[in-house]
Enzyme design. Sequence first.
Site, PDB file in Angstrom:
ATOM      1  N   ASP A   4      -2.627 -10.351  -5.042  1.00  0.00           N
ATOM      2  CA  ASP A   4      -1.443 -11.069  -4.567  1.00  0.00           C
ATOM      3  C   ASP A   4      -1.939 -12.332  -3.853  1.00  0.00           C
ATOM      4  O   ASP A   4      -2.164 -13.355  -4.495  1.00  0.00           O
ATOM      5  CB  ASP A   4      -0.685 -10.094  -3.658  1.00  0.00           C
ATOM      6  CG  ASP A   4       0.660 -10.605  -3.199  1.00  0.00           C
ATOM      7  OD1 ASP A   4       1.213 -11.479  -3.845  1.00  0.00           O
ATOM      8  OD2 ASP A   4       1.168 -10.113  -2.175  1.00  0.00           O
ATOM      9  N   PHE A  34       8.523  -8.046  -5.646  1.00  0.00           N
ATOM     10  CA  PHE A  34       7.827  -6.875  -5.120  1.00  0.00           C
ATOM     11  C   PHE A  34       8.008  -5.721  -6.089  1.00  0.00           C
ATOM     12  O   PHE A  34       9.126  -5.327  -6.391  1.00  0.00           O
ATOM     13  CB  PHE A  34       8.316  -6.495  -3.720  1.00  0.00           C
ATOM     14  CG  PHE A  34       7.333  -5.594  -3.031  1.00  0.00           C
ATOM     15  CD1 PHE A  34       6.215  -6.124  -2.395  1.00  0.00           C
ATOM     16  CD2 PHE A  34       7.474  -4.215  -3.073  1.00  0.00           C
ATOM     17  CE1 PHE A  34       5.267  -5.302  -1.801  1.00  0.00           C
ATOM     18  CE2 PHE A  34       6.531  -3.385  -2.482  1.00  0.00           C
ATOM     19  CZ  PHE A  34       5.429  -3.924  -1.843  1.00  0.00           C
ATOM     20  N   GLU A  58      -8.398  -2.389  -8.896  1.00  0.00           N
ATOM     21  CA  GLU A  58      -7.358  -2.607  -7.884  1.00  0.00           C
ATOM     22  C   GLU A  58      -6.004  -2.640  -8.580  1.00  0.00           C
ATOM     23  O   GLU A  58      -5.911  -2.960  -9.772  1.00  0.00           O
ATOM     24  CB  GLU A  58      -7.684  -3.921  -7.147  1.00  0.00           C
ATOM     25  CG  GLU A  58      -6.692  -4.431  -6.143  1.00  0.00           C
ATOM     26  CD  GLU A  58      -6.443  -3.524  -4.940  1.00  0.00           C
ATOM     27  OE1 GLU A  58      -6.124  -2.339  -5.149  1.00  0.00           O
ATOM     28  OE2 GLU A  58      -6.505  -4.028  -3.803  1.00  0.00           O
ATOM     29  N   ASP A  59      -4.947  -2.320  -7.834  1.00  0.00           N
ATOM     30  CA  ASP A  59      -3.620  -2.331  -8.444  1.00  0.00           C
ATOM     31  C   ASP A  59      -3.097  -3.750  -8.682  1.00  0.00           C
ATOM     32  O   ASP A  59      -2.585  -4.061  -9.743  1.00  0.00           O
ATOM     33  CB  ASP A  59      -2.620  -1.506  -7.618  1.00  0.00           C
ATOM     34  CG  ASP A  59      -2.593  -1.876  -6.127  1.00  0.00           C
ATOM     35  OD1 ASP A  59      -3.350  -2.778  -5.707  1.00  0.00           O
ATOM     36  OD2 ASP A  59      -1.804  -1.258  -5.390  1.00  0.00           O
ATOM     37  N   ARG A  84       5.102   5.786  -5.862  1.00  0.00           N
ATOM     38  CA  ARG A  84       3.829   5.662  -6.585  1.00  0.00           C
ATOM     39  C   ARG A  84       3.812   6.464  -7.881  1.00  0.00           C
ATOM     40  O   ARG A  84       3.090   6.132  -8.811  1.00  0.00           O
ATOM     41  CB  ARG A  84       2.665   6.191  -5.726  1.00  0.00           C
ATOM     42  CG  ARG A  84       2.356   5.366  -4.494  1.00  0.00           C
ATOM     43  CD  ARG A  84       1.012   5.803  -3.911  1.00  0.00           C
ATOM     44  NE  ARG A  84       0.816   5.363  -2.548  1.00  0.00           N
ATOM     45  CZ  ARG A  84       0.359   4.156  -2.212  1.00  0.00           C
ATOM     46  NH1 ARG A  84       0.052   3.280  -3.131  1.00  0.00           N
ATOM     47  NH2 ARG A  84       0.199   3.830  -0.945  1.00  0.00           N
TER      48      ARG A  84
END
Length: 187
Positions: free
Chosen positions: A102, A151, A98-99, A164
Amino acid sequence: MYEDMERVLIAEDEIARRVRELGAEISRDYAGKELLVVGILKGAVIFMADLVRCLNIPVRLDFMAVSSYGASSESSGVVRILKDLEQNIEGLDVLIVEDIVDTGLTLNYLRENLLTRGPASLKICTLLDKPSRRKVNVQVDYNGFVIPDEFVVGYGLDYDGRYRHLRDILILKRQVYCGKEQRENCT
Ligand code: XMP
Ligand code: MG
């Protein structure tokens, strides 16, 4: 494009170094086994592509897509499978890639969901971890970087589908996303 960015948080060469370390660690841990690497679309694709090329064990790849933020930068808490795995994972050693973790809601849902399918083992690898925003506890087995509550975009991560392809991980300027929506730290 860079005018939307506050600054570089993690530069390309630092990412590459850490990805190689993660690859070496995962290869050691799974030595003698075959691994099914499950990438979570779309954010994890760049990280996954680099990570799997640092593995020296047999690997197969599959993908899932889940709804998370849409055009917003705030998790709704509702997770929906948009694209499921193509293969049965029963009896397989599975690594979710997963990136970012959070709130933890996405990975928590994915872990519970994949565990019901009877894999031999299930671990999680994330590129980034924002622990300050966690709502549910998830055990992350491999993590690239712990980051502050900003963010970030680039290296697979997006805002509204953009950025991206950037090679560094960058902090997005607040004015890009504040005003469009209510995010907790838009003050
Ligand atoms: P949760 O809150 O479920 O969120 O752990 C995981 C998903 O949220 C997205 N996310 C971000 N995407 N920059 C992004 O581009 C960020 O700073 C960020 N924080 C969370 C991401 O899609 C991840 O899969
Ligand atoms: Mg994502």
